[in-house]
Design an enzyme around this catalytic site. Structure first.
Site, PDB file in Angstrom:
ATOM      1  N   SER A 177       8.252 -15.840  39.992  1.00  0.00           N
ATOM      2  CA  SER A 177       8.302 -16.581  41.207  1.00  0.00           C
ATOM      3  C   SER A 177       6.902 -17.527  41.216  1.00  0.00           C
ATOM      4  CB  SER A 177       8.447 -16.008  42.594  1.00  0.00           C
ATOM      5  OG  SER A 177       8.072 -16.879  43.545  1.00  0.00           O
ATOM      6  N   CYS A 223       9.004 -23.615  50.301  1.00  0.00           N
ATOM      7  CA  CYS A 223       7.856 -22.567  50.598  1.00  0.00           C
ATOM      8  C   CYS A 223       6.334 -23.282  50.546  1.00  0.00           C
ATOM      9  CB  CYS A 223       8.034 -21.411  50.367  1.00  0.00           C
ATOM     10  SG  CYS A 223       9.563 -20.525  50.656  1.00  0.00           S
ATOM     11  N   GLU A 265      13.789 -13.385  38.802  1.00  0.00           N
ATOM     12  CA  GLU A 265      12.342 -13.653  39.105  1.00  0.00           C
ATOM     13  C   GLU A 265      11.814 -11.997  39.509  1.00  0.00           C
ATOM     14  OE1 GLU A 265      11.488 -18.175  40.744  1.00  0.00           O
ATOM     15  OE2 GLU A 265      11.774 -16.480  42.238  1.00  0.00           O
ATOM     16  N   CYS A 270      14.891 -27.572  46.373  1.00  0.00           N
ATOM     17  CA  CYS A 270      14.399 -26.253  46.069  1.00  0.00           C
ATOM     18  C   CYS A 270      14.411 -25.917  44.437  1.00  0.00           C
ATOM     19  CB  CYS A 270      15.245 -24.842  46.840  1.00  0.00           C
ATOM     20  SG  CYS A 270      14.300 -24.785  48.443  1.00  0.00           S
ATOM     21  N   ASP A 271      14.402 -24.582  43.990  1.00  0.00           N
ATOM     22  CA  ASP A 271      13.894 -24.324  42.643  1.00  0.00           C
ATOM     23  C   ASP A 271      14.673 -24.539  41.526  1.00  0.00           C
ATOM     24  OD1 ASP A 271      12.272 -22.816  44.185  1.00  0.00           O
ATOM     25  OD2 ASP A 271      12.097 -20.950  42.870  1.00  0.00           O
ATOM     26  N   LYS A 272      16.129 -24.726  41.682  1.00  0.00           N
ATOM     27  CA  LYS A 272      16.863 -24.865  40.526  1.00  0.00           C
ATOM     28  C   LYS A 272      17.622 -26.271  40.784  1.00  0.00           C
ATOM     29  CE  LYS A 272      15.570 -20.936  39.212  1.00  0.00           C
ATOM     30  NZ  LYS A 272      15.335 -20.641  40.736  1.00  0.00           N
ATOM     31  N   ASP A 282      15.874 -18.795  46.563  1.00  0.00           N
ATOM     32  CA  ASP A 282      15.215 -17.632  45.853  1.00  0.00           C
ATOM     33  C   ASP A 282      14.729 -16.677  46.664  1.00  0.00           C
ATOM     34  OD1 ASP A 282      16.005 -19.328  43.601  1.00  0.00           O
ATOM     35  OD2 ASP A 282      14.280 -18.715  42.379  1.00  0.00           O
TER      36      ASP A 282
END
Length: 556
Positions: free
Chosen positions: A468, A191, A442, A119-121, A78
């Site tokens: 985000s 992160c 985002e 990570c995010d997704k 991202d």
């Protein structure tokens, strides 16, 4: 064994010949086949170490009597996708990941799975797939990045984006920005703050789908390799006991996740992903009931960007289980839920003490008596909007100001960096929702620009897009219905007074009903921004943010 469908009997002789082509021995074919879903790639810092995690998982599976077989899942970074057309392709990958993993697992009839995301997704995407496939499944993530250190202070990716805003405001030199650039992200891993990736990895523990430490053990620690080996061993124990994802991911487990979400102060993106996961188990997740949970759940953590502590600090303080144990002192969790350990939540968290009250506040001394997230409703967001209230300055909890309206993110950023946004304004960014974006980008660049220019305590931002986990300030996203379907946010005009009241969970526009109806009658839908490829198909099927941006076949 489920995999007998591809390896037992005369009819499966052709299948066995293909296993022979893989170099698989008869002994391996006689064991349960365990799919290892690897999100490893060389473009996402949170995924560059997953090859090592996967090898450790394979060893654990083999040690416990299974045959590990690796297949891939995609993942978008991202941060690298932020602020350009690439961000349209971020959220949409969640469904690609779920669909492709379902296809691989069903086509090859694996007996069990180990999901290796970070990570995010791809964390929520693989949780969605696990619920669909419903074979014994364990998650083990790649772990969080260590915090950077700049001028003696710990820093993370949000500091980097805000440094760019500070440079635009003239309060930071190019040399300072370069120092941030070189030191902010010092290791592999997701992160280092409580951003979306770490939020979802922590909530995977809470859901019962990951072992203790899944969300918090740093990526560079050898303990992460040991965790991966144990995950491989544990999936074989689940296989023997026939413990499956839908035994674990129940309605009560989802409510536990939402409760701990409030205590941790997770990313607002969790309010997209938890409804989508709930949808896969047949649960109707109305985001407004988050306020009921928030009302009784104290906020115990102020992890970056809300405060000065990081995931590595949460790990040393006792991790997710320590937070859960604090919450359980007031009976806020369903402790009878089954988990991948083969034990209940209550059994897992017993004795997991809070080792650092400066990182995890005790239950009787919280940051606030209410949770880190809030859902706001009102005539501007009839179906809700989401704010991370634990990252909002006290003076912005109630705010009223004139709208500054932009129909895309880029125009808003230009205005913010051009000094056209002044204290008191409410920046409105629309046509960036799931359909309108498409892809619900985002908005870290505009929120970071606002913070970097010192406006985060005087300027609010609302959008039908999303934020985000690195965003902070009075940033209200997921405004539903979105502009692309004619939601009230499409009818806002420059200068309209927007009223935000986070304690009362209200978001209003000070325009009469009659005037809003006049504007509605004059409103015309926009032409789609994308008319070909995956994004066009996604836009045709996606629902609004308040429903988790799930995909549904349009009704005729």
């Amino acid at each position: 064994m489920r995999s007998d469908a591809v390896k037992k009997g005369m009819q499966q002789a052709p299948h066995r010949s293909l296993f022979n082509a893989l170099g698989m021995t008869k002994e391996e074919m006689e064991r349960p086949l365990v799919g290892i879903v690897s999100s490893h790639n060389e473009i996402v810092p949170g995924h560059m170490n997953l090859d090592k995690i996967v090898e450790a998982v394979k060893m654990g599976v083999a040690m416990a009597g299974g045959t590990p077989i690796v297949f891939p899942a995609i993942a978008v970074c991202d941060g690298i996708a932020m602020g350009h057309i690439g961000m349209k392709y971020s959220l949409v990958t969640r469904d690609l990941i779920a669909d492709s993993t379902e296809a691989m697992a069903m086509a090859h009839q694996f007996d069990a799975l180990v999901m290796v995301p970070n990570c995010d997704k791809n964390v929520p995407g693989l949780l969605m797939a696990a619920a669909r496939i419903n074979v014994p499944t364990v998650f083990v993530s790649g772990g969080p990045m260590l915090a950077g250190k700049v001028k003696g202070c710990k820093r993370s990716l949000s500091s980097m984006f805000e440094a760019v805003g500070a440079y635009s405001a003239g309060t930071m030199t190019a040399e300072d920005v370069e120092e941030f650039e070189n030191k902010t992200c010092p290791t592999c891993g997701s992160c280092s703050g409580m951003y979306t990736a770490n939020s979802m990895n922590c909530l995977t523990e809470v859901l019962g789908m990951g072992l203790k430490g899944n969300g918090t053990i740093p990526a560079v620690y050898s303990e992460r390799i040991k965790l991966a080996k144990h995950a491989g061993m544990q999936v074989m124990e689940m296989y023997r006991r026939n413990i499956r994802p839908r035994d674990i991911m129940t309605k009560e487990a989802i409510l536990n996740a939402l409760t701990v979400d409030m205590a941790l102060g997770c990313s607002t993106n969790s309010m997209l992903h938890l409804p989508a996961i709930a949808h896969e188990i047949g649960m109707d997740f109305d985001i407004t009931f988050a306020n009921e949970i928030s009302a009784k759940t104290p906020n115990l953590c102020h992890l970056a960007p809300a405060g000065p502590t990081y995931i590595e600090d949460l790990n040393e303080a006792g991790g997710v289980y320590a937070v859960m144990n604090e919450l359980n002192k007031k009976g806020l969790l369903y402790t009878d839920c089954m988990t991948v350990t083969g034990k209940t939540v209550g059994e897992n968290i017993e004795g997991c003490v809070n080792k650092d009250p400066s990182v995890i506040r005790p239950i009787d001394n919280p940051y606030s008596q209410t949770g880190g997230l809030a859902v706001l409703t009102g005539n501007l967001a009839p179906d809700g909007g989401v704010v991370k209230r634990s990252a909002v300055a006290e003076e912005m909890m109630v705010h009223e100001g004139p709208a500054r309206v932009f129909d895309c993110e880029e125009d808003a950023i230009a205005a913010i960096k051009g000094g056209k946004i002044v204290p008191g304004d409410v920046v409105v960014i629309r046509y960036e929702g799931p359909k309108g974006g498409p892809g619900m980008r985002e908005m870290l660049n505009p929120t970071s620009a606002i913070a970097g220019m010192g406006l985060d305590s005087t300027v609010a931002l609302i959008t039908d897009g999303r934020f985000s986990g690195a965003s902070r300030g009075a940033s209200i996203g997921h405004i539903s219905p979105e502009a692309a379907v004619g939601g009230p946010i499409a009818l806002v005009e420059d200068g309209d007074i927007i009223k935000i009241n986070i304690p009362e969970e209200r978001l209003e526009i000070a325009v009469s009903d009659e005037e809003m109806e006049r504007r509605r009658a004059a409103w015309q839908p926009r032409e789609p921004k994308v008319t070909t490829g995956y994004l066009a198909r996604y836009a045709a099927m996606v629902t609004s943010g308040n429903r988790g941006a799930i995909l549904e076949i349009p009704k005729k």
